[in-house]
Design a protein around this motif. Structure first.
Motif, mmCIF file in Angstrom:
data_model
loop_
_atom_site.group_PDB
_atom_site.id
_atom_site.type_symbol
_atom_site.label_atom_id
_atom_site.label_comp_id
_atom_site.label_asym_id
_atom_site.label_seq_id
_atom_site.Cartn_x
_atom_site.Cartn_y
_atom_site.Cartn_z
ATOM 1 N N PHE A 1 0.855 -1.185 0.000
ATOM 2 C CA PHE A 1 0.000 0.000 0.000
ATOM 3 C C PHE A 1 0.894 1.238 0.000
ATOM 4 C CE2 PHE A 1 -2.716 -3.216 1.907
ATOM 5 C CZ PHE A 1 -3.959 -2.972 1.339
ATOM 6 N N GLN A 2 0.567 2.202 -0.881
ATOM 7 C CA GLN A 2 1.276 3.473 -0.906
ATOM 8 C C GLN A 2 0.258 4.598 -1.076
ATOM 9 O OE1 GLN A 2 4.644 3.363 -3.643
ATOM 10 N NE2 GLN A 2 5.181 1.274 -2.986
ATOM 11 N N VAL A 3 0.664 5.831 -0.765
ATOM 12 C CA VAL A 3 -0.290 6.934 -0.666
ATOM 13 C C VAL A 3 0.198 8.156 -1.434
ATOM 14 C CG1 VAL A 3 -1.767 8.226 0.910
ATOM 15 C CG2 VAL A 3 -0.679 6.098 1.699
ATOM 16 N N ASP A 4 -0.681 8.699 -2.281
ATOM 17 C CA ASP A 4 -0.508 10.016 -2.889
ATOM 18 C C ASP A 4 -1.410 11.006 -2.159
ATOM 19 O OD1 ASP A 4 0.972 8.563 -4.659
ATOM 20 O OD2 ASP A 4 -0.242 9.020 -6.425
ATOM 21 N N PHE A 5 -1.191 12.311 -2.412
ATOM 22 C CA PHE A 5 -1.985 13.330 -1.733
ATOM 23 C C PHE A 5 -2.468 14.380 -2.724
ATOM 24 C CE2 PHE A 5 0.529 11.248 1.414
ATOM 25 C CZ PHE A 5 -0.326 11.139 2.503
ATOM 26 N N TYR A 6 -3.619 14.985 -2.398
ATOM 27 C CA TYR A 6 -4.198 16.050 -3.212
ATOM 28 C C TYR A 6 -3.787 17.411 -2.658
ATOM 29 C CZ TYR A 6 -7.474 12.474 -4.996
ATOM 30 O OH TYR A 6 -8.038 11.362 -5.571
ATOM 31 N N LEU B 1 -5.208 6.234 -1.972
ATOM 32 C CA LEU B 1 -4.527 4.981 -1.669
ATOM 33 C C LEU B 1 -4.285 4.170 -2.938
ATOM 34 C CD1 LEU B 1 -6.461 3.739 1.500
ATOM 35 C CD2 LEU B 1 -4.452 5.217 1.394
ATOM 36 N N ARG B 2 -3.101 3.543 -2.999
ATOM 37 C CA ARG B 2 -2.738 2.710 -4.140
ATOM 38 C C ARG B 2 -2.399 1.292 -3.674
ATOM 39 N NH1 ARG B 2 -1.512 5.249 -8.966
ATOM 40 N NH2 ARG B 2 -1.522 7.535 -8.934
ATOM 41 N N LYS C 1 -3.028 -5.301 -11.518
ATOM 42 C CA LYS C 1 -1.881 -6.083 -11.971
ATOM 43 C C LYS C 1 -0.850 -6.150 -10.851
ATOM 44 C CE LYS C 1 -2.470 -4.547 -16.779
ATOM 45 N NZ LYS C 1 -1.827 -3.832 -17.918
ATOM 46 N N PRO C 2 -0.124 -7.256 -10.749
ATOM 47 C CA PRO C 2 0.861 -7.385 -9.659
ATOM 48 C C PRO C 2 1.959 -6.333 -9.698
ATOM 49 C CG PRO C 2 0.416 -9.522 -10.692
ATOM 50 C CD PRO C 2 -0.243 -8.487 -11.553
ATOM 51 N N ASP C 3 2.260 -5.808 -10.889
ATOM 52 C CA ASP C 3 3.363 -4.856 -11.016
ATOM 53 C C ASP C 3 2.895 -3.410 -11.171
ATOM 54 O OD1 ASP C 3 2.198 -5.192 -13.468
ATOM 55 O OD2 ASP C 3 4.069 -5.367 -14.596
ATOM 56 N N SER C 4 1.635 -3.125 -10.831
ATOM 57 C CA SER C 4 1.097 -1.771 -11.004
ATOM 58 C C SER C 4 0.338 -1.358 -9.757
ATOM 59 C CB SER C 4 0.161 -1.723 -12.217
ATOM 60 O OG SER C 4 -0.437 -0.449 -12.345
#
Length: 557
Positions: A82-87, A139-140, A145-148
Motif C-alpha cells: 500500500f502506498q499513498v498520494d496526496f491532493y 490509496l494505491r 496487476k501485480p506490477d502496477s
C-alpha cells in the motif's frame, strides 16, 4: 546472591519501562474515540480556509496540472504493497485536514512541501507557504496487476470517500454520515473528516487500517476503516458518534450517486447520443423478513423522499446493474464499469427506515441521489451511538438478490384506450393479485362465469401508463414458456368501488421472451386523480414463494 538479586530487579524495571514506553507509542481506535469524546465537550472550530492567494486565480486546466510526485509516495521507500498520494488544496477544496501516519514509533504528522508536487510549469511568487497541508489522499495497491500500483480509495472534501474494485472506473461516493438531509426548514449539514491516521501496513499486507475523526457543530465521530482491495473491495467501518445537538434526520452508512436519465426516462436534456447516463440505476434492499426490494431510480423535476420502514436491516445498496456498454455509449466516462456499493450492518440496528432521496439535476456533476438507514429514535444532545458495518464495492453479485432480478424497467404513456371488457373480481380490483393467463389446454368450466362489474371510466385528461418489467437470472430462464409464474402486482392507493381517488390496474400479462429467455411483465395503470402518486409493487411467484425480487415504483401523474 545479593548482586544477582539487584541485577534481576534492574532487568525487571528496565522491562517495565520499555513496555510502558511501547504502550505510550501505540495508537489505537480507542484513542480516536477518546479524542472525539473530548472534542464533543468543546466548542466546534471548523477547518480554516488555507488557500493562498497564489492559487485563487488558477484556471481549471492549471489546477488539474497539479499532481503528486510519484517519488514521494508514502511507504514507497519501504516497498510496501500500500502506498499513498496526496491532493493539493485548491478552490474547490480549500481546507486541509490534519493527516498523520502511524509506524512502530507511534503517530507522526505528515509534513507538507511544494517539492512533493508537480506543477506543470506553474511558478509562484512568492513561493507557496510551508505547512499548507493537503486536501485529501489517494490509496494505491496492485489491485489490477501485480506490477502496477493503482488507485482504489480516494478521500477529498467533507466526509466523502470513493472506493473501486478491480477493473472499475470511479463512480458513486460514500459518506461517513448524513445529517438533516431534506428536512423542511433546515439546512443539511456536511461534517468534515478533520483528522486522519494512516497505519503503516506490513510488507505482505492485504488490508490497510485508517482512523478518522469527524467534526461539526452537531456531532463528533471516531471512525475506523479496514480496507481490503480486490475483485470486490470491502471496507469494514466502526463508528462511534458523540452528539452535541439534537438531530432531526440521521443518515447512517449513507451512499450517494448521480442519476441523470435511464431507460425509464423521456427527458435526455438534449443529449441524443447517450441512451443512459448514471452512476447507479437502482436501490436494492434486503429487509428483515427476507424480502428483496428493487427500486429503479427516476428522473423528476421535484425533490423525492421515499421511506421504506424496517427493523434490524440485513443490507442495502445503490447498484449499477446495467453493464452493457451499448446502453451508455461513453468510452470516457465508462458508466458500464462503475461500482455498485452494498452495506451490510453488523449487530442490532433496531427499528427505522431505509431513506431514498432523489433531487432534480440537469448535469452529471451533481450527486443527486442519497440512500441511507435512518433510525426510528433520533439522537439527542449528549447521546452516544456506536455502529459497525461493511461496505462492499463490486461489479456483479448473483447473491444480491438470490432470486431473479429486474433487468430493465420501461415506461410508456399510450393514448387513452377503451377499458377491457372485464375487470378484476372483488370490491377492490387493484388489490387483487392476478395470476398468469389460463392454460389453453385446461378443461373448460361447465357453467359460464358470472359477468364482471364494468370497468371504471377514467376522468377526462387522465393518461393510462404502461409498464414493462423484465426479470431474469438465478434460474428463472429455465421455466418453460407454457408454465407461467404467478403475477403478484398491487397499486396503492387502489381505486375503490366508489371511485374515490386511486389507481385502476388493467391489461396485465406475463410472457417469456424467446430470444434471451427472460420473463416479461406488462400492465397498465390508470390514475384517477392527478395529485395522488401511485405506489406499485410487482413480483413473480410460484406456489406462494417469490421467484423474483419485488419491483417497487412510484408514479406521479
Amino acid at each position: 546472591m545479593r548482586l544477582h538479586l539487584i541485577l534481576a530487579i534492574i532487568t525487571v524495571l528496565a522491562l517495565v519501562l520499555t513496555l510502558r514506553s511501547e504502550k505510550g507509542r501505540q495508537f489505537t481506535f480507542a484513542q480516536v474515540q477518546e479524542l472525539a469524546q473530548q472534542r464533543a465537550r468543546t466548542k466546534y472550530v471548523p477547518l480554516p480556509n488555507v488557500l493562498p492567494p497564489q492559487l485563487k486565480n488558477l484556471t481549471a486546466d492549471q489546477e488539474n496540472g497539479i499532481f503528486w510526485n510519484d517519488a514521494h509516495r508514502v511507504w514507497r521507500s519501504k516497498g510496501l504493497p500500500f502506498q499513498v498520494d496526496f491532493y493539493h488544496v485548491n478552490k474547490a477544496f480549500p481546507t486541509s485536514p490534519r493527516i498523520n501516519y502511524i509506524d512502530r514509533k507511534g503517530p507522526h504528522p505528515l509534513p507538507y512541501s511544494p517539492s512533493f508536487f508537480r506543477f506543470s510549469g506553474l511558478t509562484f511568487n512568492p513561493p507557496l507557504p510551508p505547512g499548507l497541508g493537503y486536501s485529501g489522499f489517494y490509496l494505491r495497491y496492485p489491485i489490477n496487476k501485480p506490477d502496477s500500483l493503482d488507485g482504489f480509495f480516494s478521500v477529498q472534501g467533507s466526509n466523502y470517500f470513493r472506493v473501486i474494485a478491480k477493473d472499475q472506473a470511479w463512480g458513486l461516493p460514500t459518506r461517513g454520515i448524513a445529517i438533516n438531509t431534506e428536512v423542511d426548514g433546515k439546512k443539511e449539514e456536511f461534517p468534515d473528516f478533520t483528522d486522519w491516521w494512516l497505519v503503516e501496513p506490513a510488507s505482505n499486507a492485504t488490508e490497510l487500517v485508517l482512523y478518522a475523526l469527524l467534526d461539526n457543530s452537531s456531532v463528533t465521530g471516531a471512525y475506523e476503516f479496514k480496507v481490503r482491495p480486490g475483485a470486490q473491495t470491502s471496507v469494514d467501518v466502526h463508528v462511534t458518534l458523540y452528539f452535541r445537538k439534537d438531530v432531526e434526520r440521521l443518515g447512517l452508512a449513507p451512499l450517494t450517486s448521480m442519476y441523470l436519465f435511464g431507460e425509464n426516462a423521456k427527458n435526455h436534456f438534449g443529449d441524443n447520443f447517450h441512451p443512459e447516463i448514471h452512476d447507479s440505476d437502482g436501490a436494492l434492499m434486503n429487509k428483515n423478513n427476507g424480502d428483496w426490494v428493487w427500486r429503479p431510480l427516476q428522473q423528476r423535476p421535484d425533490h423525492q423522499l421515499y421511506p421504506f420502514p424496517d427493523g434490524d436491516p440485513r443490507g442495502f445498496g445503490l447498484i449499477q446493474r446495467d453493464r452493457d456498454f451499448q446502453h451508455y455509449q461513453d468510452g470516457e466516462a465508462k458508466y458500464n464499469i462503475r461500482p455498485s456499493a452494498w452495506v451490510t450492518p453488523r449487530g442490532n440496528w433496531g427499528k427505522g427506515a431505509y431513506q431514498l432521496i432523489q433531487l432534480p439535476t440537469d448535469n452529471t456533476n451533481t450527486d443527486n441521489v442519497v440512500f441511507f438507514w435512518c433510525p426510528e429514535q433520533q439522537p439527542k444532545a449528549g447521546d452516544i451511538l456506536d455502529r459497525s458495518y461493511t461496505i462492499d464495492y463490486y461489479m456483479n453479485d448473483a447473491g444480491r438478490p438470490p432470486l431473479a432480478y429486474c433487468k430493465e424497467t420501461l415506461v410508456s404513456c399510450p393514448a387513452p384506450a377503451p377499458p377491457p371488457p372485464a375487470a378484476p373480481p372483488g370490491p377492490n380490483p387493484v388489490a387483487a393479485k392476478p395470476s398468469a393467463p389460463p392454460n389453453p389446454s385446461a378443461p373448460k368450466p361447465d357453467a359460464p362465469a358470472p359477468p364482471a362489474p364494468p370497468a371504471p371510466v377514467p376522468p377526462s385528461g387522465t393518461v393510462p401508463v404502461q409498464f414493462v418489467i423484465d426479470f431474469m437470472g438465478n434460474g428463472i430462464e429455465t421455466i418453460p414458456a407454457n408454465q407461467h409464474p404467478d403475477l403478484d402486482v398491487t397499486c396503492n392507493p387502489p381505486l375503490m368501488t366508489d371511485h374515490s381517488p386511486g389507481t385502476f390496474l388493467r391489461d396485465w400479462k406475463v410472457e417469456k421472451n424467446d430470444y434471451d429467455h427472460f420473463w416479461r411483465v406488462t400492465f397498465t395503470i390508470v390514475p384517477f386523480k392527478h395529485t395522488v402518486p401511485t405506489d406499485i409493487l410487482c413480483r413473480l411467484t410460484r406456489n406462494g414463494k417469490p421467484l423474483t425480487e419485488t419491483w417497487s415504483y412510484t408514479w406521479h401523474q
